[in-house]
Design a protein around this motif. Structure first.
Motif, PDB file in Angstrom:
ATOM      1  N   LYS A   8      -6.509   5.612 -10.759  1.00  0.00           N
ATOM      2  CA  LYS A   8      -6.078   4.600  -9.799  1.00  0.00           C
ATOM      3  C   LYS A   8      -6.024   5.143  -8.377  1.00  0.00           C
ATOM      4  O   LYS A   8      -5.851   4.382  -7.441  1.00  0.00           O
ATOM      5  CB  LYS A   8      -4.710   4.063 -10.189  1.00  0.00           C
ATOM      6  CG  LYS A   8      -4.698   3.262 -11.464  1.00  0.00           C
ATOM      7  CD  LYS A   8      -3.294   2.792 -11.789  1.00  0.00           C
ATOM      8  CE  LYS A   8      -3.252   2.079 -13.110  1.00  0.00           C
ATOM      9  NZ  LYS A   8      -1.893   1.630 -13.432  1.00  0.00           N
ATOM     10  N   GLU A  14      -4.185   3.505  -5.421  1.00  0.00           N
ATOM     11  CA  GLU A  14      -4.643   2.355  -4.659  1.00  0.00           C
ATOM     12  C   GLU A  14      -3.792   1.141  -5.036  1.00  0.00           C
ATOM     13  O   GLU A  14      -3.429   0.967  -6.199  1.00  0.00           O
ATOM     14  CB  GLU A  14      -6.117   2.034  -4.950  1.00  0.00           C
ATOM     15  CG  GLU A  14      -7.079   3.003  -4.334  1.00  0.00           C
ATOM     16  CD  GLU A  14      -8.524   2.513  -4.311  1.00  0.00           C
ATOM     17  OE1 GLU A  14      -8.795   1.337  -4.646  1.00  0.00           O
ATOM     18  OE2 GLU A  14      -9.385   3.318  -3.941  1.00  0.00           O
ATOM     19  N   CYS A  15      -3.493   0.331  -4.042  1.00  0.00           N
ATOM     20  CA  CYS A  15      -2.848  -0.956  -4.305  1.00  0.00           C
ATOM     21  C   CYS A  15      -3.942  -2.012  -4.320  1.00  0.00           C
ATOM     22  O   CYS A  15      -5.091  -1.748  -3.950  1.00  0.00           O
ATOM     23  CB  CYS A  15      -1.807  -1.286  -3.230  1.00  0.00           C
ATOM     24  SG  CYS A  15      -2.505  -1.887  -1.665  1.00  0.00           S
ATOM     25  N   CYS A  16      -3.587  -3.213  -4.724  1.00  0.00           N
ATOM     26  CA  CYS A  16      -4.532  -4.323  -4.663  1.00  0.00           C
ATOM     27  C   CYS A  16      -3.760  -5.631  -4.658  1.00  0.00           C
ATOM     28  O   CYS A  16      -2.566  -5.669  -4.969  1.00  0.00           O
ATOM     29  CB  CYS A  16      -5.527  -4.288  -5.814  1.00  0.00           C
ATOM     30  SG  CYS A  16      -4.818  -4.173  -7.464  1.00  0.00           S
ATOM     31  N   TYR A  18      -9.440   0.414  -8.180  1.00  0.00           N
ATOM     32  CA  TYR A  18      -8.450  -0.625  -8.444  1.00  0.00           C
ATOM     33  C   TYR A  18      -9.096  -1.704  -9.292  1.00  0.00           C
ATOM     34  O   TYR A  18     -10.321  -1.860  -9.314  1.00  0.00           O
ATOM     35  CB  TYR A  18      -7.894  -1.225  -7.144  1.00  0.00           C
ATOM     36  CG  TYR A  18      -8.838  -2.191  -6.463  1.00  0.00           C
ATOM     37  CD1 TYR A  18      -8.781  -3.561  -6.715  1.00  0.00           C
ATOM     38  CD2 TYR A  18      -9.796  -1.744  -5.565  1.00  0.00           C
ATOM     39  CE1 TYR A  18      -9.645  -4.442  -6.102  1.00  0.00           C
ATOM     40  CE2 TYR A  18     -10.666  -2.609  -4.942  1.00  0.00           C
ATOM     41  CZ  TYR A  18     -10.590  -3.957  -5.214  1.00  0.00           C
ATOM     42  OH  TYR A  18     -11.455  -4.832  -4.609  1.00  0.00           O
ATOM     43  N   HIS A  76      -7.021  -4.103  -0.738  1.00  0.00           N
ATOM     44  CA  HIS A  76      -6.683  -2.879  -1.465  1.00  0.00           C
ATOM     45  C   HIS A  76      -6.526  -1.738  -0.470  1.00  0.00           C
ATOM     46  O   HIS A  76      -6.841  -1.878   0.709  1.00  0.00           O
ATOM     47  CB  HIS A  76      -7.695  -2.562  -2.564  1.00  0.00           C
ATOM     48  CG  HIS A  76      -9.026  -2.056  -2.116  1.00  0.00           C
ATOM     49  ND1 HIS A  76     -10.011  -2.882  -1.623  1.00  0.00           N
ATOM     50  CD2 HIS A  76      -9.536  -0.808  -2.098  1.00  0.00           C
ATOM     51  CE1 HIS A  76     -11.074  -2.166  -1.324  1.00  0.00           C
ATOM     52  NE2 HIS A  76     -10.815  -0.892  -1.599  1.00  0.00           N
ATOM     53  N   SER A  77      -6.012  -0.627  -0.965  1.00  0.00           N
ATOM     54  CA  SER A  77      -5.787   0.527  -0.092  1.00  0.00           C
ATOM     55  C   SER A  77      -6.753   1.645  -0.434  1.00  0.00           C
ATOM     56  O   SER A  77      -7.311   1.691  -1.534  1.00  0.00           O
ATOM     57  CB  SER A  77      -4.344   1.013  -0.217  1.00  0.00           C
ATOM     58  OG  SER A  77      -4.067   1.432  -1.539  1.00  0.00           O
ATOM     59  N   TYR A  84     -12.611  -8.742   2.316  1.00  0.00           N
ATOM     60  CA  TYR A  84     -12.045  -7.560   1.676  1.00  0.00           C
ATOM     61  C   TYR A  84     -11.294  -6.765   2.733  1.00  0.00           C
ATOM     62  O   TYR A  84     -11.903  -6.126   3.583  1.00  0.00           O
ATOM     63  CB  TYR A  84     -13.145  -6.706   1.024  1.00  0.00           C
ATOM     64  CG  TYR A  84     -13.698  -7.378  -0.199  1.00  0.00           C
ATOM     65  CD1 TYR A  84     -13.138  -7.145  -1.450  1.00  0.00           C
ATOM     66  CD2 TYR A  84     -14.727  -8.295  -0.104  1.00  0.00           C
ATOM     67  CE1 TYR A  84     -13.609  -7.803  -2.581  1.00  0.00           C
ATOM     68  CE2 TYR A  84     -15.205  -8.958  -1.224  1.00  0.00           C
ATOM     69  CZ  TYR A  84     -14.641  -8.713  -2.459  1.00  0.00           C
ATOM     70  OH  TYR A  84     -15.100  -9.372  -3.573  1.00  0.00           O
ATOM     71  N   ALA A 103       0.826  -1.211   0.000  1.00  0.00           N
ATOM     72  CA  ALA A 103       0.000   0.000   0.000  1.00  0.00           C
ATOM     73  C   ALA A 103       0.858   1.259   0.000  1.00  0.00           C
ATOM     74  O   ALA A 103       0.579   2.212  -0.735  1.00  0.00           O
ATOM     75  CB  ALA A 103      -0.942  -0.012   1.204  1.00  0.00           C
ATOM     76  N   ASP A 121     -16.841  -0.270  -4.040  1.00  0.00           N
ATOM     77  CA  ASP A 121     -16.308  -1.514  -3.477  1.00  0.00           C
ATOM     78  C   ASP A 121     -17.446  -2.517  -3.264  1.00  0.00           C
ATOM     79  O   ASP A 121     -17.318  -3.700  -3.574  1.00  0.00           O
ATOM     80  CB  ASP A 121     -15.616  -1.263  -2.126  1.00  0.00           C
ATOM     81  CG  ASP A 121     -14.319  -0.482  -2.240  1.00  0.00           C
ATOM     82  OD1 ASP A 121     -13.708  -0.459  -3.327  1.00  0.00           O
ATOM     83  OD2 ASP A 121     -13.907   0.103  -1.218  1.00  0.00           O
ATOM     84  N   ASN A 170      -2.252  -2.792  -9.973  1.00  0.00           N
ATOM     85  CA  ASN A 170      -3.538  -2.146 -10.173  1.00  0.00           C
ATOM     86  C   ASN A 170      -3.629  -1.796 -11.653  1.00  0.00           C
ATOM     87  O   ASN A 170      -2.925  -0.916 -12.137  1.00  0.00           O
ATOM     88  CB  ASN A 170      -3.638  -0.880  -9.310  1.00  0.00           C
ATOM     89  CG  ASN A 170      -4.976  -0.179  -9.460  1.00  0.00           C
ATOM     90  OD1 ASN A 170      -5.783  -0.516 -10.325  1.00  0.00           O
ATOM     91  ND2 ASN A 170      -5.203   0.812  -8.621  1.00  0.00           N
TER      92      ASN A 170
END
Length: 161
Positions: free
Chosen positions: A66, A23-25, A70, A105-106, A128, A16, A118, A47
């Motif tokens: 992004k 955003e990360c994932c 994500y 995710h972040s 999640y 993250a 989401d 992402n």
């Protein structure tokens, strides 16, 4: 409940922070045990949110970047699920095949609370995990799962060694 190690949590937090301000994932692999979901592997992914991904998810937020969206490439999800099913998890005398049990995710500069987007694209049965990243530093981390009415409910996180 979802059970994972400090090492798993650190992988999520590090990924993250490394993608901030985007955003990360990533994918969470494990199995469903008698005491909830047991995490055995955290797999950071790229992402891939872009205009092509946005076209798959019509709505008011599709034009955003992004930083607020994500996407995990479908081929990555399929490949990971295929490989997980042939892997074995050994816990004592138990042998289980692995499955995708969740997504992480972040939320850059936002709380670790699921957005409406989401919720709309979440799958029942998955956990999640969302980590809030404030000014580049990973902070609050929460897990969520969908109930029978497709609403997110907080899911307890238990650290295992």
């Amino acid at each position: 409940m979802i059970r994972l190690s400090q090492e798993h949590l650190q992988i999520i937090r590090t990924h993250a922070e490394s993608t901030y301000p985007d955003e990360c994932c990533g994918i969470i692999l494990g199995y469903l045990g008698t005491e909830g979901k047991i995490v055995l592997e955290i797999m950071p992914t790229e992402n891939v949110w872009n205009t092509e991904a946005a076209a798959e998810f019509p709505g008011e937020r599709t034009a955003e970047s992004k930083k607020r969206q994500y996407a995990i490439a479908p081929e990555v999800m399929l490949k990971t699920q295929r490989e997980a099913r042939v892997s074995e998890a050994r816990r004592g005398s138990e042998v289980r095949s692995l499955n995708i049990i969740g997504i992480f995710h972040s939320h850059p500069d936002h709380p670790a609370i699921p957005s409406e987007c989401d919720r709309l694209y979440a799958w029942q049965g998955y956990s999640y995990i969302i980590v809030s990243v404030q000014n580049g530093k990973a902070g609050e981390l929460q897990s969520w799962s969908l109930d029978d009415t497709h609403q997110f409910q907080a899911e307890a996180i238990e650290n295992i060694k």
